[in-house]
Design a protein around this motif. Structure first.
Motif, mmCIF file in Angstrom:
data_model
loop_
_atom_site.group_PDB
_atom_site.id
_atom_site.type_symbol
_atom_site.label_atom_id
_atom_site.label_comp_id
_atom_site.label_asym_id
_atom_site.label_seq_id
_atom_site.Cartn_x
_atom_site.Cartn_y
_atom_site.Cartn_z
ATOM 1 N N UNK A 263 -1.050 5.838 -42.404
ATOM 2 C CA UNK A 263 -1.281 5.478 -40.966
ATOM 3 C C UNK A 263 -3.048 4.711 -41.120
ATOM 4 N N UNK A 264 -3.323 3.575 -40.284
ATOM 5 C CA UNK A 264 -4.444 3.427 -40.756
ATOM 6 C C UNK A 264 -5.669 3.705 -40.030
ATOM 7 N N UNK A 265 -6.545 4.721 -39.655
ATOM 8 C CA UNK A 265 -7.505 4.673 -38.189
ATOM 9 C C UNK A 265 -8.095 2.646 -38.546
ATOM 10 N N UNK A 266 -8.226 2.957 -36.761
ATOM 11 C CA UNK A 266 -8.579 1.911 -36.571
ATOM 12 C C UNK A 266 -10.022 1.165 -36.872
ATOM 13 N N UNK A 267 -10.895 2.209 -36.873
ATOM 14 C CA UNK A 267 -12.379 1.568 -37.793
ATOM 15 C C UNK A 267 -12.043 1.351 -38.850
ATOM 16 N N UNK A 268 -11.416 1.937 -39.669
ATOM 17 C CA UNK A 268 -11.141 2.373 -41.351
ATOM 18 C C UNK A 268 -11.190 0.545 -41.394
ATOM 19 N N UNK A 269 -12.366 -0.086 -42.623
ATOM 20 C CA UNK A 269 -11.924 -1.064 -43.685
ATOM 21 C C UNK A 269 -11.075 -0.503 -45.088
ATOM 22 N N UNK A 270 -10.513 -1.620 -45.406
ATOM 23 C CA UNK A 270 -9.253 -0.597 -47.252
ATOM 24 C C UNK A 270 -10.085 -1.714 -47.617
ATOM 25 N N UNK A 271 -9.890 -1.294 -48.980
ATOM 26 C CA UNK A 271 -10.711 -2.131 -50.135
ATOM 27 C C UNK A 271 -9.715 -3.574 -50.794
ATOM 28 N N UNK A 272 -9.135 -3.814 -50.098
ATOM 29 C CA UNK A 272 -7.931 -5.072 -50.108
ATOM 30 C C UNK A 272 -8.466 -5.740 -49.753
#
Length: 288
Positions: A263-272
């Motif tokens: 799961x991804x946290x709401x504040x995260x940005x991913x490289x792609x």
């Protein structure tokens, strides 16, 4: 919060139409409740031009949603049905997931028949008539959006059977409730959770805090969300056609991949990520 209890009680005690739907009993609303609707509508109508998508603003006028009294569901449904085949199904409150999906799959939108109390004017955790009818119903007059929501409902049973409803719920949250759409004039709102909230109407479009990234179905299904505050991330679609196309595909492969993905946290940005605006998260750092 006595008035909230009275409003809920009237809805809960209303005659049942079978299953989870009830009779709206429009004549039971008090003048204070009609006045509350009127003030909620007036407040949002000052904020939405230049922020809400054109499809929403046009559909609201097409459906002739009243400004000075709570809508009569049957009258709005008659207009809506002639346009896209959808109708409003009055409910007393939250309904089971399988019932919700069945309603959408059969072009019935379950809408709370009660209105929030004066104390809860700015925020209510349970969707009421203002959130559901003012926020959600107008876009059901748009043929493409209406087909998307029907397709979403039909996909719900499969998600339930696989135990992956939380993944599908994220798609609803980040589009139907809190979605943004591109326009020739910039980003615009189409999510009902924003359209019915004065604070988030401004925040979602203009604040520097949240991240805004391009729509990505797999990414959305992995992303957690904030329930009782403004969103830390907004996803931006190019068009309702894009949304419909994404929901017409087989989700089986997505569900298989999701089982192995974190799961991804709401504040995260991913490289792609295709980032439209990078947020400074100022609001959230201050709050938390």
């Amino acid at each position: 919060m006595a008035e909230a209890s009275q409003s809920h009680n009237r809805a809960a005690e209303a005659p049942r139409n079978g299953g989870w739907t009830i009779a709206q009993n429009w004549r039971s609303y008090t003048q204070d409740e009609h006045d509350r609707w009127s003030r909620l509508v007036a407040r949002q109508e000052k904020l939405l031009p230049g922020r809400a998508c054109d499809a929403f603003l046009e559909a609201k006028e097409t459906l002739k949603l009243p400004r000075h009294c709570i809508p009569d569901f049957s009258k709005v449904s008659d207009r809506l049905s002639r346009l896209t085949g959808w109708r409003i199904a009055p409910v007393a409150g939250l309904i089971p997931d399988d019932v919700f999906f069945d309603c959408l799959a059969n072009r019935r939108f379950p809408a709370g028949a009660f209105i929030r109390s004066e104390r809860a004017l700015d925020y209510l955790s349970e969707p009421d008539v203002f959130h559901d009818v003012f926020g959600h119903v107008p876009l059901l007059a748009d043929p493409v959006y209406a087909r998307f929501l029907e397709a979403y409902g039909k996909g719900g049973q499969r998600a339930l059977s696989r135990g992956q409803l939380h993944n599908l719920a994220r798609l609803y949250w980040y589009t139907v409730e809190f979605g943004l759409i591109r326009s020739s004039d910039g980003l615009r709102i189409f999510g009902a959770g924003i359209l019915s909230s004065p604070g988030e109407t401004v925040f979602s479009i203009e604040d520097t805090s949240p991240n805004r990234i391009a729509f990505d179905l797999f990414r959305i299904m992995r992303t957690k969300y904030v329930i009782s505050d403004y969103q830390q991330i907004y996803f931006v679609i190019d068009s309702f056609e894009q949304l419909l196309d994404q929901c017409y595909q087989d989700f089986g492969a997505f569900y298989d991949r999701l089982q192995a993905a974190r799961d991804i946290e709401p504040h995260e940005l991913l490289p792609d990520d295709h980032v439209i605006t990078t947020g400074d998260l100022r609001y959230f750092r201050t709050r938390h």
